[in-house]
Design a protein around this motif. Structure first.
Motif, PDB file in Angstrom:
ATOM      1  N   LYS A  43       0.828  -1.202   0.000  1.00 20.03           N
ATOM      2  CA  LYS A  43       0.000   0.000   0.000  1.00 20.03           C
ATOM      3  C   LYS A  43       0.864   1.255   0.000  1.00 20.03           C
ATOM      4  O   LYS A  43       1.923   1.295   0.614  1.00 20.03           O
ATOM      5  N   TYR A  46       0.593   7.461   3.525  1.00 25.16           N
ATOM      6  CA  TYR A  46       0.199   8.859   3.665  1.00 25.16           C
ATOM      7  C   TYR A  46       0.423   9.218   5.129  1.00 25.16           C
ATOM      8  O   TYR A  46      -0.106   8.553   6.017  1.00 25.16           O
ATOM      9  N   PHE A  76      -9.964  10.352   4.734  1.00 32.42           N
ATOM     10  CA  PHE A  76     -10.115  10.267   3.278  1.00 32.42           C
ATOM     11  C   PHE A  76      -9.050   9.348   2.677  1.00 32.42           C
ATOM     12  O   PHE A  76      -9.349   8.484   1.852  1.00 32.42           O
ATOM     13  N   GLN A  77      -7.793   9.519   3.130  1.00 33.16           N
ATOM     14  CA  GLN A  77      -6.707   8.684   2.596  1.00 33.16           C
ATOM     15  C   GLN A  77      -6.867   7.224   3.030  1.00 33.16           C
ATOM     16  O   GLN A  77      -6.558   6.318   2.264  1.00 33.16           O
ATOM     17  N   ARG A  80      -9.258   5.661   0.765  1.00 30.93           N
ATOM     18  CA  ARG A  80      -8.651   5.421  -0.549  1.00 30.93           C
ATOM     19  C   ARG A  80      -7.705   4.224  -0.516  1.00 30.93           C
ATOM     20  O   ARG A  80      -7.100   3.877  -1.519  1.00 30.93           O
ATOM     21  N   LYS A  82      -4.927   3.828   1.471  1.00 31.04           N
ATOM     22  CA  LYS A  82      -3.532   4.095   1.815  1.00 31.04           C
ATOM     23  C   LYS A  82      -3.254   3.752   3.281  1.00 31.04           C
ATOM     24  O   LYS A  82      -4.134   3.859   4.128  1.00 31.04           O
TER      25      LYS A  82
END
Length: 178
Positions: A43, A46, A76-77, A80, A82
């Protein structure tokens, strides 16, 4: 084991007890490791280092805004896919904290010079433990999804050593002087 599974009891009640439920849910999320980054090396990562609030007291609206915005970015990350780390910490706020600790000592009839440097530093650390706990508690109540297991304080030996090393390297490269 969903932290939301026991909400059916709340829907039967006339009033929703958000204070109890939010704390309960957050505690379950934190203990389950939901705010820790994934160990999956495939992965993308972040990382957000938290601008550390001072340990001089309590959070204000500016802190609440940065907590909300950074939490939004971290969540949010994570959504996604991460491996997301929101790295929390608190700052010593040197002069401001010293002033507050000195005031507290004076209220007890104690002058910092009379107790010596080591005893005064011990008082500063005690202040940090008390006030720093208020601040991180407030951030948790805001729902901050930081990895609290990695929390740092700017006066920890490891942090101080890192700052010293960085300044030495910057000086050697001619980027800072004196």
């Amino acid at each position: 084991d969903s932290p939301l599974k026991d909400l059916s009891k709340e829907t039967e009640s006339k009033y929703f007890d958000f204070a109890r439920l939010e704390k309960e849910i957050y505690t379950k999320w934190e203990s389950a490791g939901y705010f820790k980054p994934s160990d999956d090396k495939s992965k993308k990562s972040y990382v957000i280092p938290m601008p550390p609030p001072n340990v001089t007291g309590y959070l204000h609206m500016g802190h609440a805004m940065f907590v909300a915005l950074q939490d939004l970015m971290a969540r949010f990350q994570r959504m996604r896919g991460k491996a997301t780390l929101w790295l929390p910490g608190t700052d010593h706020a040197g002069i401001a904290t010293q002033l507050l600790v000195e005031r507290a000592l004076l209220a007890e009839g104690i002058n910092r010079r009379d107790i010596g440097r080591d005893a005064f530093l011990k008082k500063v650390w005690e202040w940090k433990e008390e006030k720093g706990g208020y601040i991180t508690g407030q951030m948790r109540r805001l729902g901050a999804s930081a990895d609290w297991s990695r929390e740092r304080f700017t006066l920890e030996d490891k942090m101080s050593d890192s700052v010293t090393e960085a300044f030495i390297k910057l000086h050697e490269r001619g980027l800072i002087y004196k």
